[in-house]
Design a protein around this motif. Structure first.
Motif, PDB file in Angstrom:
ATOM      1  N   LEU A 152       0.873  -1.176   0.000  1.00 17.68           N
ATOM      2  CA  LEU A 152       0.000   0.000   0.000  1.00 17.68           C
ATOM      3  C   LEU A 152       0.902   1.214   0.000  1.00 17.68           C
ATOM      4  O   LEU A 152       1.843   1.284   0.785  1.00 17.68           O
ATOM      5  CB  LEU A 152      -0.791   0.088   1.309  1.00 17.68           C
ATOM      6  N   ALA A 156      -2.439   0.234   8.675  1.00 19.86           N
ATOM      7  CA  ALA A 156      -1.177  -0.428   8.336  1.00 19.86           C
ATOM      8  C   ALA A 156      -1.083  -1.799   9.004  1.00 19.86           C
ATOM      9  O   ALA A 156      -0.647  -2.778   8.397  1.00 19.86           O
ATOM     10  CB  ALA A 156      -0.002   0.460   8.746  1.00 19.86           C
ATOM     11  N   THR A 158       2.798  -1.380   4.244  1.00 25.24           N
ATOM     12  CA  THR A 158       2.319  -0.013   4.038  1.00 25.24           C
ATOM     13  C   THR A 158       3.478   0.978   3.984  1.00 25.24           C
ATOM     14  O   THR A 158       4.364   0.963   4.843  1.00 25.24           O
ATOM     15  CB  THR A 158       1.343   0.396   5.158  1.00 25.24           C
ATOM     16  N   VAL A 208       4.853   0.817   9.615  1.00 21.82           N
ATOM     17  CA  VAL A 208       4.774   1.673   8.442  1.00 21.82           C
ATOM     18  C   VAL A 208       6.174   2.068   7.973  1.00 21.82           C
ATOM     19  O   VAL A 208       7.015   2.453   8.769  1.00 21.82           O
ATOM     20  CB  VAL A 208       3.978   2.973   8.788  1.00 21.82           C
TER      21      VAL A 208
END
Lengths: 116, 133
Positions: free
Chosen positions: A44, A66, A76, A99
């Motif tokens: 993502l 996430a 993510t 993340v």
């Protein structure tokens, strides 16, 4: 107002284009998770470059998204956090978990490629 | 005080309206981009608290002039249930709404001054100030 999600290879690109209410953020989270499932995405990339406020609620939704994406097998990457947002994020006492972060979409795409 | 604006908080979208107004006033006063962000984020936290705990309330934004310095005062006022234990509410990570518990202590860190007056059953008033350097 919905958040556009673009599929690019094995990744989903989400560019947040407008300031979001809490409901919009939660709706975007649900939509992203369904799209991961549908597209079997592995990554993502969330572009936050136009976002000038991340408060504790938005920070939580971001972290949760996430984490949920990770549970579904997708990494993510968050791109484009503004300097003021970075400062307030820390001062609020929020933490970024699960993340990867990059400066812009271009770096994000490179990073996702290297994670494949 | 030369200027003031009041924003009613009664639905979720009002949180966004309040922080946008706050940012624009801060910008006009000459606050740095980072301070604008601190102010907008602080207003967002205060407005959300009103919405979450009291359903309705007011955010007032006032321009301050005092001893040759300028600043911004934000008053968040509601007639909700009040905060039974302010000390507890100001602890990082404490929340009664299943939130992160960062709202109030975080807002205090973002601002220069922070006051909280609350009475159980009568409501809560939080006053924060940020001074222009």
């Amino acid at each position: 107002m919905t958040v556009p999600i673009i599929k690019l290879g094995d990744n989903l690109i989400i560019t947040i284009q407008t300031e979001m209410t809490d409901d919009m953020a939660v709706e975007a989270q649900n939509k992203i998770l369904s799209r991961i499932r549908e597209t079997e995405a592995r990554g993502l990339l969330i572009d936050l470059s136009v976002i000038d406020v991340i408060d504790s609620f938005m920070g939580r939704v971001l972290n949760d998204t996430a984490m949920m994406a990770r549970l579904m097998g997708a990494q993510t990457v968050v791109a484009g956090i503004q300097p003021g947002v970075a400062v307030t994020f820390m001062e609020l006492g929020l933490k970024m978990k699960n993340v990867y972060t990059v400066l812009d979409i271009e770096q994000g795409l490179e990073l996702l490629k290297s994670l494949e | 005080m030369v200027n003031s604006i009041t924003i009613e908080i009664s639905e979720e979208g009002d949180i966004v309206v309040a922080r946008q107004k706050g940012r624009s006033i801060a910008k006009n006063l000459g606050f740095s981009v980072v301070d604008q962000c601190r102010i907008a984020t602080g207003i967002s936290e205060l407005a959300r608290n009103i919405f979450l705990y009291a359903s309705t309330g007011l955010i007032m934004i006032l321009t301050l002039i005092e001893n040759n310095r300028m600043g911004l005062e934000i008053i968040a006022k509601d007639m909700g249930p009040g905060i039974p234990d302010i000390k507890l509410a100001m602890l990082d990570g404490y929340s009664t709404s299943n939130g992160l518990g960062m709202g109030l202590p975080g807002t205090k860190r973002l601002m220069d001054e922070f006051e909280i007056i609350s009475e159980t059953g009568a409501g809560t008033e939080i006053i924060v100030r940020k001074w222009l350097n």
